[in-house]
Write a protein that holds these residues in place. Sequence first.
Motif, PDB file in Angstrom:
ATOM      1  N   GLU A 117       0.829  -1.193   0.000  1.00  0.00           N
ATOM      2  CA  GLU A 117       0.000   0.000   0.000  1.00  0.00           C
ATOM      3  C   GLU A 117       0.869   1.251   0.000  1.00  0.00           C
ATOM      4  O   GLU A 117       0.566   2.245  -0.667  1.00  0.00           O
ATOM      5  CB  GLU A 117      -0.924  -0.001   1.231  1.00  0.00           C
ATOM      6  N   ARG A 124       0.561   4.473  -2.414  1.00  0.00           N
ATOM      7  CA  ARG A 124       0.356   5.868  -2.024  1.00  0.00           C
ATOM      8  C   ARG A 124       1.411   6.762  -2.667  1.00  0.00           C
ATOM      9  O   ARG A 124       1.112   7.798  -3.252  1.00  0.00           O
ATOM     10  CB  ARG A 124       0.470   6.000  -0.501  1.00  0.00           C
ATOM     11  N   GLN A 173      -3.326  -4.462  -3.145  1.00  0.00           N
ATOM     12  CA  GLN A 173      -2.673  -3.683  -2.103  1.00  0.00           C
ATOM     13  C   GLN A 173      -2.248  -2.325  -2.640  1.00  0.00           C
ATOM     14  O   GLN A 173      -2.484  -1.291  -2.028  1.00  0.00           O
ATOM     15  CB  GLN A 173      -1.429  -4.419  -1.597  1.00  0.00           C
ATOM     16  N   ARG A 175      -5.149  -0.111  -3.055  1.00  0.00           N
ATOM     17  CA  ARG A 175      -5.631   0.496  -1.814  1.00  0.00           C
ATOM     18  C   ARG A 175      -4.845   1.757  -1.490  1.00  0.00           C
ATOM     19  O   ARG A 175      -5.392   2.789  -1.094  1.00  0.00           O
ATOM     20  CB  ARG A 175      -5.502  -0.491  -0.645  1.00  0.00           C
ATOM     21  N   ASP A 209      -6.182   5.752  -1.386  1.00  0.00           N
ATOM     22  CA  ASP A 209      -5.967   6.647  -0.252  1.00  0.00           C
ATOM     23  C   ASP A 209      -5.426   7.992  -0.727  1.00  0.00           C
ATOM     24  O   ASP A 209      -5.924   9.054  -0.352  1.00  0.00           O
ATOM     25  CB  ASP A 209      -4.978   6.012   0.739  1.00  0.00           C
ATOM     26  N   ARG A 249      -7.973  10.082  -2.646  1.00  0.00           N
ATOM     27  CA  ARG A 249      -8.954  10.713  -1.785  1.00  0.00           C
ATOM     28  C   ARG A 249      -8.343  11.927  -1.093  1.00  0.00           C
ATOM     29  O   ARG A 249      -8.946  12.989  -1.005  1.00  0.00           O
ATOM     30  CB  ARG A 249      -9.470   9.726  -0.739  1.00  0.00           C
ATOM     31  N   TRP A 279      -8.441  -9.726  -4.184  1.00  0.00           N
ATOM     32  CA  TRP A 279      -8.313 -10.152  -2.789  1.00  0.00           C
ATOM     33  C   TRP A 279      -9.451  -9.483  -2.038  1.00  0.00           C
ATOM     34  O   TRP A 279      -9.392  -8.297  -1.719  1.00  0.00           O
ATOM     35  CB  TRP A 279      -6.966  -9.694  -2.264  1.00  0.00           C
ATOM     36  N   ILE A 333     -10.745  -9.289   0.831  1.00  0.00           N
ATOM     37  CA  ILE A 333     -10.617  -8.574   2.097  1.00  0.00           C
ATOM     38  C   ILE A 333     -10.140  -7.147   1.861  1.00  0.00           C
ATOM     39  O   ILE A 333     -10.467  -6.231   2.617  1.00  0.00           O
ATOM     40  CB  ILE A 333      -9.644  -9.332   3.029  1.00  0.00           C
ATOM     41  N   LEU A 334      -9.393  -6.952   0.814  1.00  0.00           N
ATOM     42  CA  LEU A 334      -8.950  -5.603   0.465  1.00  0.00           C
ATOM     43  C   LEU A 334      -9.937  -4.929  -0.481  1.00  0.00           C
ATOM     44  O   LEU A 334     -10.305  -3.777  -0.297  1.00  0.00           O
ATOM     45  CB  LEU A 334      -7.571  -5.663  -0.198  1.00  0.00           C
ATOM     46  N   ASN A 338     -13.402  -3.958   1.093  1.00  0.00           N
ATOM     47  CA  ASN A 338     -13.353  -2.982   2.167  1.00  0.00           C
ATOM     48  C   ASN A 338     -12.860  -1.615   1.696  1.00  0.00           C
ATOM     49  O   ASN A 338     -12.790  -0.675   2.468  1.00  0.00           O
ATOM     50  CB  ASN A 338     -12.458  -3.487   3.291  1.00  0.00           C
ATOM     51  N   ALA A 339     -12.471  -1.550   0.432  1.00  0.00           N
ATOM     52  CA  ALA A 339     -11.944  -0.292  -0.080  1.00  0.00           C
ATOM     53  C   ALA A 339     -13.082   0.712  -0.262  1.00  0.00           C
ATOM     54  O   ALA A 339     -14.258   0.353  -0.344  1.00  0.00           O
ATOM     55  CB  ALA A 339     -11.235  -0.527  -1.411  1.00  0.00           C
ATOM     56  N   ARG A 340     -12.694   1.978  -0.280  1.00  0.00           N
ATOM     57  CA  ARG A 340     -13.661   3.038  -0.575  1.00  0.00           C
ATOM     58  C   ARG A 340     -13.242   3.739  -1.845  1.00  0.00           C
ATOM     59  O   ARG A 340     -12.221   4.431  -1.826  1.00  0.00           O
ATOM     60  CB  ARG A 340     -13.720   4.039   0.580  1.00  0.00           C
ATOM     61  N   GLU A 400     -14.062  -3.369   7.925  1.00  0.00           N
ATOM     62  CA  GLU A 400     -13.564  -1.996   7.997  1.00  0.00           C
ATOM     63  C   GLU A 400     -14.736  -1.019   8.062  1.00  0.00           C
ATOM     64  O   GLU A 400     -14.691  -0.018   8.785  1.00  0.00           O
ATOM     65  CB  GLU A 400     -12.693  -1.685   6.778  1.00  0.00           C
ATOM     66  N   GLU A 401     -15.745  -1.319   7.312  1.00  0.00           N
ATOM     67  CA  GLU A 401     -16.913  -0.447   7.261  1.00  0.00           C
ATOM     68  C   GLU A 401     -17.468  -0.204   8.660  1.00  0.00           C
ATOM     69  O   GLU A 401     -17.728   0.932   9.062  1.00  0.00           O
ATOM     70  CB  GLU A 401     -17.987  -1.119   6.375  1.00  0.00           C
ATOM     71  N   ARG A 457     -15.254   2.041  10.663  1.00  0.00           N
ATOM     72  CA  ARG A 457     -15.423   3.466  10.355  1.00  0.00           C
ATOM     73  C   ARG A 457     -16.670   4.013  11.045  1.00  0.00           C
ATOM     74  O   ARG A 457     -16.647   5.056  11.698  1.00  0.00           O
ATOM     75  CB  ARG A 457     -15.580   3.648   8.846  1.00  0.00           C
ATOM     76  N   GLN A 474      -9.171  -5.606  10.930  1.00  0.00           N
ATOM     77  CA  GLN A 474     -10.012  -4.963   9.924  1.00  0.00           C
ATOM     78  C   GLN A 474     -10.775  -3.805  10.541  1.00  0.00           C
ATOM     79  O   GLN A 474     -10.819  -2.701   9.992  1.00  0.00           O
ATOM     80  CB  GLN A 474     -11.021  -5.969   9.353  1.00  0.00           C
ATOM     81  N   TRP A 487      -2.857  -9.441  11.688  1.00  0.00           N
ATOM     82  CA  TRP A 487      -2.887  -9.801  10.273  1.00  0.00           C
ATOM     83  C   TRP A 487      -1.969  -8.814   9.569  1.00  0.00           C
ATOM     84  O   TRP A 487      -2.338  -7.680   9.302  1.00  0.00           O
ATOM     85  CB  TRP A 487      -4.319  -9.669   9.768  1.00  0.00           C
ATOM     86  N   ASN A 519       0.409  -2.305   6.801  1.00  0.00           N
ATOM     87  CA  ASN A 519       0.098  -1.311   5.786  1.00  0.00           C
ATOM     88  C   ASN A 519      -0.733  -0.159   6.333  1.00  0.00           C
ATOM     89  O   ASN A 519      -1.043   0.780   5.606  1.00  0.00           O
ATOM     90  CB  ASN A 519      -0.636  -1.965   4.615  1.00  0.00           C
ATOM     91  N   ARG A 569      -1.811   3.167   8.518  1.00  0.00           N
ATOM     92  CA  ARG A 569      -1.165   4.439   8.875  1.00  0.00           C
ATOM     93  C   ARG A 569      -1.759   4.950  10.167  1.00  0.00           C
ATOM     94  O   ARG A 569      -2.925   5.368  10.166  1.00  0.00           O
ATOM     95  CB  ARG A 569      -1.368   5.455   7.764  1.00  0.00           C
TER      96      ARG A 569
END
Lengths: 342, 342
Positions: free
Chosen positions: A229, A233, A255, A258, A262, A265, A283, A285-286, A289-291, B229-230, B233, B255, B283, B289, B291
């Motif tokens: 990640e 970035r 990754q 993601r 970030d 945004r 993947w 899980i990534l 869950n991403a936005r 993650e949602e 948040r 997560q 994990w 990853n 921040r």
Amino acid sequence: MPTKPEKKRRPATLADVAQMAGVSIATASKALNGRSQVKAETRARVFAAAEQLKFSPNAMAQNLISGRSGTIGLVTHDLEGRFSIPTLMGAEDAAGNGRTSVLLCDARGDALREKYHVQTLLGRRIDGLIVVGARPDPRPSLGPLPVPVVYAYAPSENPHDTSIVTDNRLGGRQAAEHMLACGRRRIALITGDADYGAAHDRVDGAREVLDAAGAEIVQGDALYGAWSEEWGRTAAGLVVAQHPDVDGIICGSDQIARGVLDTLRETGRKVPDDVAVTGHDNWEILALNARPQLTSIDMRLEELGRQAAALLFDAIGGRADEGVHVVAPRLIPRASTGPRVA
Amino acid sequence: MPTKPEKKRRPATLADVAQMAGVSIATASKALNGRSQVKAETRARVFAAAEQLKFSPNAMAQNLISGRSGTIGLVTHDLEGRFSIPTLMGAEDAAGNGRTSVLLCDARGDALREKYHVQTLLGRRIDGLIVVGARPDPRPSLGPLPVPVVYAYAPSENPHDTSIVTDNRLGGRQAAEHMLACGRRRIALITGDADYGAAHDRVDGAREVLDAAGAEIVQGDALYGAWSEEWGRTAAGLVVAQHPDVDGIICGSDQIARGVLDTLRETGRKVPDDVAVTGHDNWEILALNARPQLTSIDMRLEELGRQAAALLFDAIGGRADEGVHVVAPRLIPRASTGPRVA
DNA sequence: CGCGAGGCCGAAAGCCTTTTCGGCACATTA
DNA sequence: TAATGTGCCGAAAAGGCTTTCGGCCTCGCG
């Protein structure tokens, strides 16, 4: 309370069943295996006895006769890894549905340990072997073995071995075509470690499509870095600074994507209105869950594993199919891509 | 050199070796197995022959005699899962170092499929069985089986079975103690699905420590939601809105923690200066990853798998150790926690 | 009534290895 | 020389099962 010293009751043997049913061992065997030379009533007696004694045939004895163990070996190099597990699942699935079981070994990327494991597996008279790599680059062949071998995910360096891999080039093309379909024309490519052949393959596939469509690859080439990640970035920061008009970013992994999301945004870009983003690997899980949720290339690794097992069974059956086979990935569209909103 | 017209090159048998070495089968066996009743020179001849023929003893025949297969079964319910894989690794590791191999089956949470797999494994005369659960809540026992069984990660409902699990309560305590050590006094607990016993255990452990120290649990109780993650948040948004003075958030998973970090950043809180955050599970793909990088509770699942295998070997050796065993987790401190900066 | 034909069943071989035990050759002792 | 050891080796059984093949019995038909 202490364990009761119960007399060790060994599992029932066919002889026990035969005796209880009042028949010979041979007849008991034939009855249980559906051979036709047994009277129905006799067969019933045998089954009843087997049931009562909880008889289950000793596979070791059966295999000793048939010469086949009904097992396949599965050597992985990355048991904690993200990529070998689905492959393993598919193989286990394909095998488990039949009459074969899977002997699992983890060699942890160590060639010596691999050799050792293969040796003990051969001693167990596996009917075939699947070797699952940790990364998609070609790996040394195990050489000629007394049983068929299929290399999954990481192909063998020897083209006469049987390998099955994911089509990274096609994955790159799919991402690019999707970008074009979303009306994007100024695309950045951000990917991972340049040591990975897969990174280049994906880039090549994308470039092929973008060039043919006359779309621009900002900065002229892909940005290679790391599968993290953090790099996503950083690289996204470079791209938006130097090419503020970028409208699509194809990432070499989820990754990286993601990280890219970030930065976008935080620099005030809207995804996908201003910039569309694709990942790779799907993947969940990534990606989920991403936005916003991430459009990604799914390598269909489980299918790859299934096909690896299918190839192996073919080879065991005498229909070897050497060479490198590929499994086509597919694009999973989500909210991170879509039409531009000017 | 007169070569026999071998139609099918079956693997060399002990008889082949014996013949080539000019000794009896019995002698060949004794020579290869280091029995003492063989002259050194004879032994050398046998070894040479074995080498040349690439002889490897047929494990099926050996096992048929010994009555032991040298394999253990490993039934998992979550092959794609995050938690069963490390457990499986540890078990594979512990087994692979000895002389036993692992037969892997994935039952996918289906009790029927589990039963089927156990049956075929028993037919293969496994020496023991490890059942790896998908989630830490107790699961039905398989009942009495002719071989020892160890339940890993998810304990058996029957306390007379042997189970080994992670200590979730202790994990909660560790997180809370760490928060206190960092000088935090107003702590929020955000965790996942209330259906998971583990969620409650972790909360209980944390509460125990916080109460004892007289620290405040903002909102009086943990916020239960989802392992996503949602939810992290969302929940973090609630917490900071209603309790602006919160200075620590203990999350039920990494997560969730990722989501919490996102919201904290976007609402202008500095981590860890204003608010410290801990995750759970360690994990690494998420924790490293993040921040800033995430302090998290590592459940040491690989160690759990190793101990599961060790317990199984003990039981096979007759030293069964029934009951529920626990593996202590440990806190991995990273940048998301630290002293307050007023 | 005799005889060939099936239908069923059981004895035994075989798969490959380990292990026990008897036997042979040679050296040692009485 | 006879008796006793000692060191090596091989025949054979065991382990649980499948499969071949021969044998017995019943049945149908001439």
